[in-house]
Write a protein that holds these residues in place. Sequence first.
Motif, PDB file in Angstrom:
ATOM      1  N   VAL A   5     -12.883  14.208   2.214  1.00 32.89           N
ATOM      2  CA  VAL A   5     -12.553  14.910   0.973  1.00 32.89           C
ATOM      3  C   VAL A   5     -11.054  14.963   0.746  1.00 32.89           C
ATOM      4  O   VAL A   5     -10.553  14.657  -0.340  1.00 32.89           O
ATOM      5  N   TRP A   6     -10.284  15.343   1.752  1.00 32.18           N
ATOM      6  CA  TRP A   6      -8.840  15.463   1.546  1.00 32.18           C
ATOM      7  C   TRP A   6      -8.212  14.106   1.238  1.00 32.18           C
ATOM      8  O   TRP A   6      -7.256  14.013   0.455  1.00 32.18           O
ATOM      9  N   GLU A   7      -8.761  13.043   1.821  1.00 35.11           N
ATOM     10  CA  GLU A   7      -8.229  11.706   1.555  1.00 35.11           C
ATOM     11  C   GLU A   7      -8.511  11.283   0.116  1.00 35.11           C
ATOM     12  O   GLU A   7      -7.681  10.611  -0.513  1.00 35.11           O
ATOM     13  N   ASN A   8      -9.687  11.659  -0.405  1.00 33.60           N
ATOM     14  CA  ASN A   8      -9.977  11.390  -1.811  1.00 33.60           C
ATOM     15  C   ASN A   8      -8.987  12.105  -2.722  1.00 33.60           C
ATOM     16  O   ASN A   8      -8.453  11.513  -3.664  1.00 33.60           O
ATOM     17  N   VAL A   9      -8.738  13.377  -2.433  1.00 36.60           N
ATOM     18  CA  VAL A   9      -7.823  14.157  -3.261  1.00 36.60           C
ATOM     19  C   VAL A   9      -6.407  13.580  -3.193  1.00 36.60           C
ATOM     20  O   VAL A   9      -5.690  13.513  -4.195  1.00 36.60           O
ATOM     21  N   ALA A  10      -6.009  13.128  -2.006  1.00 36.12           N
ATOM     22  CA  ALA A  10      -4.648  12.627  -1.802  1.00 36.12           C
ATOM     23  C   ALA A  10      -4.459  11.177  -2.214  1.00 36.12           C
ATOM     24  O   ALA A  10      -3.323  10.671  -2.181  1.00 36.12           O
ATOM     25  N   TYR A  11      -5.525  10.495  -2.630  1.00 37.57           N
ATOM     26  CA  TYR A  11      -5.407   9.059  -2.910  1.00 37.57           C
ATOM     27  C   TYR A  11      -4.340   8.725  -3.957  1.00 37.57           C
ATOM     28  O   TYR A  11      -3.570   7.771  -3.767  1.00 37.57           O
ATOM     29  N   PRO A  12      -4.238   9.465  -5.071  1.00 36.57           N
ATOM     30  CA  PRO A  12      -3.173   9.137  -6.036  1.00 36.57           C
ATOM     31  C   PRO A  12      -1.773   9.234  -5.433  1.00 36.57           C
ATOM     32  O   PRO A  12      -0.860   8.514  -5.862  1.00 36.57           O
ATOM     33  N   LEU A  13      -1.591  10.116  -4.458  1.00 38.36           N
ATOM     34  CA  LEU A  13      -0.294  10.236  -3.788  1.00 38.36           C
ATOM     35  C   LEU A  13      -0.068   9.068  -2.834  1.00 38.36           C
ATOM     36  O   LEU A  13       1.061   8.582  -2.681  1.00 38.36           O
ATOM     37  N   ARG A  14      -1.148   8.611  -2.220  1.00 40.41           N
ATOM     38  CA  ARG A  14      -1.056   7.461  -1.315  1.00 40.41           C
ATOM     39  C   ARG A  14      -0.571   6.223  -2.058  1.00 40.41           C
ATOM     40  O   ARG A  14       0.323   5.508  -1.565  1.00 40.41           O
ATOM     41  N   VAL A  15      -1.137   5.959  -3.229  1.00 35.01           N
ATOM     42  CA  VAL A  15      -0.732   4.758  -3.979  1.00 35.01           C
ATOM     43  C   VAL A  15       0.680   4.903  -4.536  1.00 35.01           C
ATOM     44  O   VAL A  15       1.304   3.908  -4.916  1.00 35.01           O
ATOM     45  N   ARG A  16       1.192   6.125  -4.590  1.00 36.85           N
ATOM     46  CA  ARG A  16       2.576   6.357  -5.028  1.00 36.85           C
ATOM     47  C   ARG A  16       3.564   6.373  -3.865  1.00 36.85           C
ATOM     48  O   ARG A  16       4.738   6.676  -4.047  1.00 36.85           O
ATOM     49  N   GLY A  17       3.073   6.082  -2.654  1.00 34.58           N
ATOM     50  CA  GLY A  17       3.949   5.938  -1.507  1.00 34.58           C
ATOM     51  C   GLY A  17       4.378   7.238  -0.857  1.00 34.58           C
ATOM     52  O   GLY A  17       5.334   7.254  -0.078  1.00 34.58           O
ATOM     53  N   ILE A  18       3.663   8.337  -1.122  1.00 36.83           N
ATOM     54  CA  ILE A  18       3.986   9.624  -0.496  1.00 36.83           C
ATOM     55  C   ILE A  18       3.509   9.603   0.955  1.00 36.83           C
ATOM     56  O   ILE A  18       2.411   9.118   1.257  1.00 36.83           O
ATOM     57  N   ASP A  19       4.306  10.142   1.876  1.00 33.18           N
ATOM     58  CA  ASP A  19       3.934  10.079   3.291  1.00 33.18           C
ATOM     59  C   ASP A  19       2.719  10.967   3.577  1.00 33.18           C
ATOM     60  O   ASP A  19       2.408  11.884   2.833  1.00 33.18           O
ATOM     61  N   VAL A  20       2.059  10.690   4.687  1.00 32.09           N
ATOM     62  CA  VAL A  20       0.765  11.295   4.985  1.00 32.09           C
ATOM     63  C   VAL A  20       0.849  12.807   5.145  1.00 32.09           C
ATOM     64  O   VAL A  20      -0.067  13.536   4.730  1.00 32.09           O
ATOM     65  N   ALA A  21       1.929  13.306   5.718  1.00 34.79           N
ATOM     66  CA  ALA A  21       2.044  14.764   5.899  1.00 34.79           C
ATOM     67  C   ALA A  21       2.116  15.479   4.551  1.00 34.79           C
ATOM     68  O   ALA A  21       1.457  16.502   4.346  1.00 34.79           O
ATOM     69  N   GLN A  22       2.900  14.942   3.633  1.00 32.56           N
ATOM     70  CA  GLN A  22       3.000  15.535   2.299  1.00 32.56           C
ATOM     71  C   GLN A  22       1.679  15.411   1.552  1.00 32.56           C
ATOM     72  O   GLN A  22       1.277  16.325   0.844  1.00 32.56           O
ATOM     73  N   ARG A  23       1.011  14.264   1.722  1.00 34.67           N
ATOM     74  CA  ARG A  23      -0.291  14.069   1.072  1.00 34.67           C
ATOM     75  C   ARG A  23      -1.277  15.123   1.537  1.00 34.67           C
ATOM     76  O   ARG A  23      -2.008  15.705   0.740  1.00 34.67           O
ATOM     77  N   ARG A  24      -1.320  15.362   2.844  1.00 34.64           N
ATOM     78  CA  ARG A  24      -2.275  16.315   3.390  1.00 34.64           C
ATOM     79  C   ARG A  24      -1.962  17.730   2.890  1.00 34.64           C
ATOM     80  O   ARG A  24      -2.880  18.489   2.537  1.00 34.64           O
ATOM     81  N   ARG A  25      -0.679  18.096   2.865  1.00 34.93           N
ATOM     82  CA  ARG A  25      -0.319  19.428   2.374  1.00 34.93           C
ATOM     83  C   ARG A  25      -0.743  19.615   0.920  1.00 34.93           C
ATOM     84  O   ARG A  25      -1.320  20.649   0.564  1.00 34.93           O
ATOM     85  N   ARG A  26      -0.473  18.611   0.101  1.00 34.25           N
ATOM     86  CA  ARG A  26      -0.841  18.715  -1.312  1.00 34.25           C
ATOM     87  C   ARG A  26      -2.357  18.746  -1.488  1.00 34.25           C
ATOM     88  O   ARG A  26      -2.886  19.516  -2.306  1.00 34.25           O
ATOM     89  N   ALA A  27      -3.080  17.929  -0.726  1.00 40.55           N
ATOM     90  CA  ALA A  27      -4.536  17.923  -0.801  1.00 40.55           C
ATOM     91  C   ALA A  27      -5.100  19.286  -0.431  1.00 40.55           C
ATOM     92  O   ALA A  27      -6.020  19.794  -1.087  1.00 40.55           O
ATOM     93  N   ASP A  28      -4.562  19.886   0.619  1.00 35.95           N
ATOM     94  CA  ASP A  28      -5.034  21.213   1.034  1.00 35.95           C
ATOM     95  C   ASP A  28      -4.771  22.255  -0.051  1.00 35.95           C
ATOM     96  O   ASP A  28      -5.607  23.129  -0.305  1.00 35.95           O
ATOM     97  N   GLU A  29      -3.605  22.167  -0.715  1.00 35.15           N
ATOM     98  CA  GLU A  29      -3.298  23.087  -1.811  1.00 35.15           C
ATOM     99  C   GLU A  29      -4.313  22.942  -2.948  1.00 35.15           C
ATOM    100  O   GLU A  29      -4.811  23.942  -3.484  1.00 35.15           O
ATOM    101  N   MET A  30      -4.620  21.709  -3.299  1.00 39.48           N
ATOM    102  CA  MET A  30      -5.536  21.459  -4.410  1.00 39.48           C
ATOM    103  C   MET A  30      -6.960  21.878  -4.058  1.00 39.48           C
ATOM    104  O   MET A  30      -7.690  22.420  -4.897  1.00 39.48           O
ATOM    105  N   LEU A  31      -7.376  21.633  -2.814  1.00 39.20           N
ATOM    106  CA  LEU A  31      -8.713  22.038  -2.404  1.00 39.20           C
ATOM    107  C   LEU A  31      -8.852  23.556  -2.393  1.00 39.20           C
ATOM    108  O   LEU A  31      -9.912  24.095  -2.741  1.00 39.20           O
ATOM    109  N   GLU A  32      -7.802  24.246  -2.023  1.00 41.89           N
ATOM    110  CA  GLU A  32      -7.845  25.706  -2.092  1.00 41.89           C
ATOM    111  C   GLU A  32      -7.958  26.167  -3.540  1.00 41.89           C
ATOM    112  O   GLU A  32      -8.699  27.096  -3.846  1.00 41.89           O
ATOM    113  N   MET A  33      -7.253  25.497  -4.430  1.00 41.32           N
ATOM    114  CA  MET A  33      -7.292  25.857  -5.846  1.00 41.32           C
ATOM    115  C   MET A  33      -8.699  25.719  -6.431  1.00 41.32           C
ATOM    116  O   MET A  33      -9.134  26.535  -7.246  1.00 41.32           O
TER     117      MET A  33
END
Length: 346
Positions: A94-122
């Motif tokens: 699930v978190w990888e699905n949420v973070a996928y747009p950040l992955r294709v934009r070259g955001i590093d994995v730690a930032q992707r995971r933090r943002r995904a967790d924020e969005m999943l909480e929302m």
Amino acid sequence: MPVAVELDRVTYRYPGGKAGIFDLTLQLQQGELVVCIGPSGCGKTTLLKLIAGFFRPESGVVRLGGQDMTHTSVASRGCGIVFQSYALFPHMRVWENVAYPLRVRGIDVAQRRRRADEMLEMVGLAGMAERLPAQLSGGQQQRVALARALAFEPKALLLDEPLSALDAATRVAMRDEVRRIQKMQNIAALLITHDQDEALSLADRIAVLKDGRLVQCDTPAAIYDRPVDGFVAGFVGRANVLEGRAAGPEHGDFALGRLRTPPHGLRDGAPLKALIRPERLEPLADGAGDDTNVFEVRVLKDRFFGATRQLDLSIGEAVLKLETTSRAALSRVRIPVAAVQFLSNP
């Protein structure tokens, strides 16, 4: 509020030239949710694809945040899109699905995971980050799709019938969730739907399309209470549309008989088209009140929905719909003068 999305006299034709979008102008303000409705084939999804960049107009301008994006790519427009089918990657957590747009934009994995967790909480899925999509319900998958669409802070949110695959109870709950999240993010959103209840309950404004043209765009209350023509009146909600002729400054002759109306300013014999919403008809007890616009009725159909009844009534030579909370037997109704609205002809 600033304009987030603007279509300025946009035309797009499919091969053959009869279907598409024609000379359409529409603006979405920052933080506004506009719901687009209309019959199948009217151009709703085409409109969304023109904003997203999947289609390029043959004329007119598409602007996002005030910038001309008419001929730019989908990626450069930065719109978050939620499809009816969710379009989640089944092999990704699930978190990888949420973070996928950040992955294709070259955001590093730690930032992707933090943002995904924020969005999943929302979206209320904080404890499900490690699950696969197949382990989620339909409503949960739709929340993941919504979180993914918002993860990269898009310029606009585009939702193509996002709730249509859900069961009725989940769909109602998700309406409120979509609205809550959209307002929390203060993002301009366009939602495509066939569900009128969804449109009326969610929208800041409703855009009604017919044959690729914008017929009316206004608040839900204005669309329902003051439709610009017979098409909008009949398409949005249940409606009694009567055609008749003027008979004095405040009367008209219709198939149900002579009806007192608000002043219409027409000469005697001029065509009249009137709208009466079913809930505005008033069931009457025997001997109640004056006889202005009171008619004897014959019940043709009586459908029970728990809180309400929906009836088809024979009145004179007309058949009218009535919606009421009354459980009593029905033999007469009143049509209040204020319930009669005049329509243009389409």
